[in-house]
Scaffold this motif. Sequence first.
Motif, short mmCIF file in Angstrom:
data_model
loop_
_atom_site.label_atom_id
_atom_site.label_comp_id
_atom_site.label_asym_id
_atom_site.label_seq_id
_atom_site.Cartn_x
_atom_site.Cartn_y
_atom_site.Cartn_z
N GLN A 80 0.82 -1.21 0.00
CA GLN A 80 0.00 0.00 0.00
C GLN A 80 0.86 1.25 0.00
OE1 GLN A 80 -3.37 -0.09 2.75
NE2 GLN A 80 -3.10 -2.29 3.00
N PHE A 81 2.10 1.10 0.45
CA PHE A 81 3.04 2.23 0.48
C PHE A 81 4.09 2.11 -0.62
CE2 PHE A 81 1.13 1.89 4.58
CZ PHE A 81 1.03 3.18 5.07
N PHE A 82 4.36 0.87 -1.05
CA PHE A 82 5.35 0.62 -2.10
C PHE A 82 4.70 -0.27 -3.17
CE2 PHE A 82 7.67 1.11 1.92
CZ PHE A 82 8.52 2.17 1.60
N PRO A 83 3.98 0.32 -4.12
CA PRO A 83 3.23 -0.45 -5.13
C PRO A 83 4.10 -1.40 -5.95
CG PRO A 83 2.59 1.87 -5.15
CD PRO A 83 3.79 1.77 -4.27
N GLU A 84 5.39 -1.12 -6.05
CA GLU A 84 6.26 -1.99 -6.85
C GLU A 84 6.36 -3.40 -6.27
OE1 GLU A 84 8.92 0.62 -4.16
OE2 GLU A 84 7.08 0.82 -5.34
N LEU A 85 5.98 -3.57 -4.99
CA LEU A 85 6.00 -4.89 -4.36
C LEU A 85 4.87 -5.80 -4.87
CD1 LEU A 85 6.81 -3.87 -0.68
CD2 LEU A 85 8.35 -4.98 -2.29
N TRP A 86 3.99 -5.22 -5.66
CA TRP A 86 2.85 -5.96 -6.21
C TRP A 86 3.31 -7.25 -6.88
CZ3 TRP A 86 0.59 -7.42 -10.94
CH2 TRP A 86 -0.79 -7.59 -10.93
N THR A 87 4.44 -7.17 -7.61
CA THR A 87 4.93 -8.34 -8.36
C THR A 87 5.26 -9.50 -7.43
OG1 THR A 87 5.88 -6.84 -10.01
CG2 THR A 87 6.64 -9.13 -10.05
N LEU A 88 5.86 -9.22 -6.27
CA LEU A 88 6.25 -10.28 -5.34
C LEU A 88 5.06 -10.93 -4.65
CD1 LEU A 88 9.48 -8.90 -3.59
CD2 LEU A 88 9.28 -10.44 -5.56
N GLN A 89 3.88 -10.35 -4.84
CA GLN A 89 2.68 -10.92 -4.21
C GLN A 89 1.90 -11.83 -5.14
OE1 GLN A 89 0.33 -8.11 -1.55
NE2 GLN A 89 1.39 -6.67 -2.89
N LEU A 90 2.35 -11.97 -6.37
CA LEU A 90 1.59 -12.77 -7.32
C LEU A 90 1.39 -14.20 -6.81
CD1 LEU A 90 3.27 -11.55 -10.61
CD2 LEU A 90 0.82 -11.34 -10.06
N PRO A 91 0.19 -14.74 -6.95
CA PRO A 91 -0.07 -16.11 -6.48
C PRO A 91 0.70 -17.14 -7.30
CG PRO A 91 -1.95 -15.26 -7.70
CD PRO A 91 -1.01 -14.11 -7.51
N TYR A 92 1.12 -18.19 -6.62
CA TYR A 92 1.85 -19.30 -7.25
C TYR A 92 3.12 -18.82 -7.98
CZ TYR A 92 -2.75 -21.23 -6.29
OH TYR A 92 -3.94 -21.58 -5.67
N LEU A 93 3.78 -17.81 -7.39
CA LEU A 93 4.98 -17.23 -8.00
C LEU A 93 6.20 -18.13 -7.82
CD1 LEU A 93 6.28 -14.74 -9.39
CD2 LEU A 93 6.61 -13.77 -7.10
N TYR A 94 6.26 -18.80 -6.65
CA TYR A 94 7.41 -19.66 -6.35
C TYR A 94 6.98 -21.13 -6.33
CZ TYR A 94 8.93 -15.14 -4.45
OH TYR A 94 9.22 -13.82 -4.27
N ARG B 129 -8.49 -9.89 -5.20
CA ARG B 129 -8.65 -10.28 -6.60
C ARG B 129 -8.35 -11.77 -6.80
NH1 ARG B 129 -6.20 -7.24 -11.27
NH2 ARG B 129 -7.69 -8.63 -12.26
N THR B 130 -7.35 -12.27 -6.09
CA THR B 130 -7.01 -13.69 -6.20
C THR B 130 -8.19 -14.56 -5.80
OG1 THR B 130 -4.66 -13.28 -5.78
CG2 THR B 130 -5.47 -15.49 -5.34
N ILE B 131 -8.81 -14.20 -4.68
CA ILE B 131 -9.96 -14.98 -4.19
C ILE B 131 -11.11 -14.91 -5.18
CG2 ILE B 131 -11.65 -15.18 -2.32
CD1 ILE B 131 -8.61 -15.85 -1.68
N GLU B 132 -11.36 -13.73 -5.72
CA GLU B 132 -12.48 -13.55 -6.63
C GLU B 132 -12.27 -14.31 -7.95
OE1 GLU B 132 -12.51 -9.32 -6.67
OE2 GLU B 132 -13.53 -9.19 -4.71
N LEU B 133 -11.01 -14.42 -8.39
CA LEU B 133 -10.72 -15.19 -9.61
C LEU B 133 -10.97 -16.68 -9.42
CD1 LEU B 133 -7.46 -13.43 -10.86
CD2 LEU B 133 -9.67 -13.48 -12.02
N LEU B 134 -11.03 -17.11 -8.17
CA LEU B 134 -11.33 -18.50 -7.86
C LEU B 134 -12.83 -18.73 -7.65
CD1 LEU B 134 -8.38 -19.30 -5.42
CD2 LEU B 134 -8.61 -20.00 -7.81
N ALA C 101 -5.19 -26.03 -12.60
CA ALA C 101 -6.43 -25.25 -12.71
C ALA C 101 -6.34 -23.97 -11.88
CB ALA C 101 -7.62 -26.09 -12.26
N LEU C 102 -5.74 -24.08 -10.69
CA LEU C 102 -5.56 -22.91 -9.82
C LEU C 102 -4.66 -21.88 -10.50
CD1 LEU C 102 -5.06 -24.84 -6.47
CD2 LEU C 102 -6.89 -23.18 -6.90
N ARG C 103 -3.56 -22.34 -11.08
CA ARG C 103 -2.63 -21.42 -11.73
C ARG C 103 -3.27 -20.79 -12.97
NH1 ARG C 103 1.36 -25.61 -10.30
NH2 ARG C 103 2.65 -24.77 -8.62
N LYS C 104 -4.02 -21.56 -13.70
CA LYS C 104 -4.68 -21.05 -14.89
C LYS C 104 -5.68 -19.94 -14.53
CE LYS C 104 -7.14 -22.45 -19.08
NZ LYS C 104 -6.18 -21.70 -19.92
#
Length: 329
Positions: A98-112, A179-184, A303-306
């Motif tokens: 919320q203070f550093f929007p660039e961290l958005w990428t590190l929050q992506l689901p199933y990133l690792y 958004r992650t929850i809603e996509l599911l 299916a989750l990743r898709k």
Amino acid sequence: MKKVLLIVVIIVVGFFSCRKEESKYPELVLRYADNQSSGYPTVEAAKYLASLIKERTGGRIELRIYPDSVLGSEIDVMKQMVYGGIDMSRFSLGTLSQFFPELWTLQLPYLYSDSEHMWRVLDGEIGDMYLHGMVGKGIVGLAWYDAGARSFYTRTPIANINSLKGLTIRVQENDMMSRTIELLGAKAVQIPYGDVYSALQKLRIDGAENNLPSYVFMDHNQAAPYFYQDEHFRLPEVVMISVDAQKKVAAIDPSYVELFAECARESGLYERKLWLEEEKRAFDEALQSGVTFTVPDEDDLLALRKAMEPLYQELGEREREIVERIGNT
């Protein structure tokens, strides 16, 4: 003559005794906030950090730990740190973004792919880039802490991705998680961490998502005994210091600024060890309490990743490059 010498000796001894007594008191006392309780890995690591700082500054600086959200919620603490009201804390990426929007990428689901993959990334160039990039908002990043993998837990059984559809799931106060929850196919509700147990008991929500130690530590397993171990998020946490506190530290000794960073990194390694131990303990306790664990099979994971593809498609060129680098690390 002997009498005069005796008086001089007494004065000298008394002087140095007073100096020694004064050294017992710190020149600077800093406050560190945490929303977890004593015994939790992040709090115990903060205590270890405090001991390192006290030892390596010769007692000149003391770090006092305030657990159990006594200084406020994560968001409240963050706001107070920006203005110098609180000196140090550790924050989840969900709050920091919320203070550093660039961290958005590190929050992506199933990133690792797993924990080892995440630490290869965070201990390398990418992790350093993000950690050192957290400046300019009145707070500074010092070190990474582990927070495990977040999975779903519910009041009713979850067999696969389809079981999530239509459920009301609590998430952190973070848009990426919603958004992650809603996509599911589920409904996301942003509720403060401390209110989750009550919301489960009063049937305001069908479930929530968090790491296993938090699930057990807060007794959520008593209200939601079905754990769907999909590990959709691996969100590390960051030890932060306010710019005001950093200036106070530098005023005592400029070299202490780097010393604080070194101590924070050491406490981070210690916290990882504690985290692994706590995960095992939490899993055993959850099993004993009657929790049913479900691990999604390969088809369900695909299916989750898709389902998350829309989030990845929104990435800009730079973010896509970083995601690719993470995948190749």
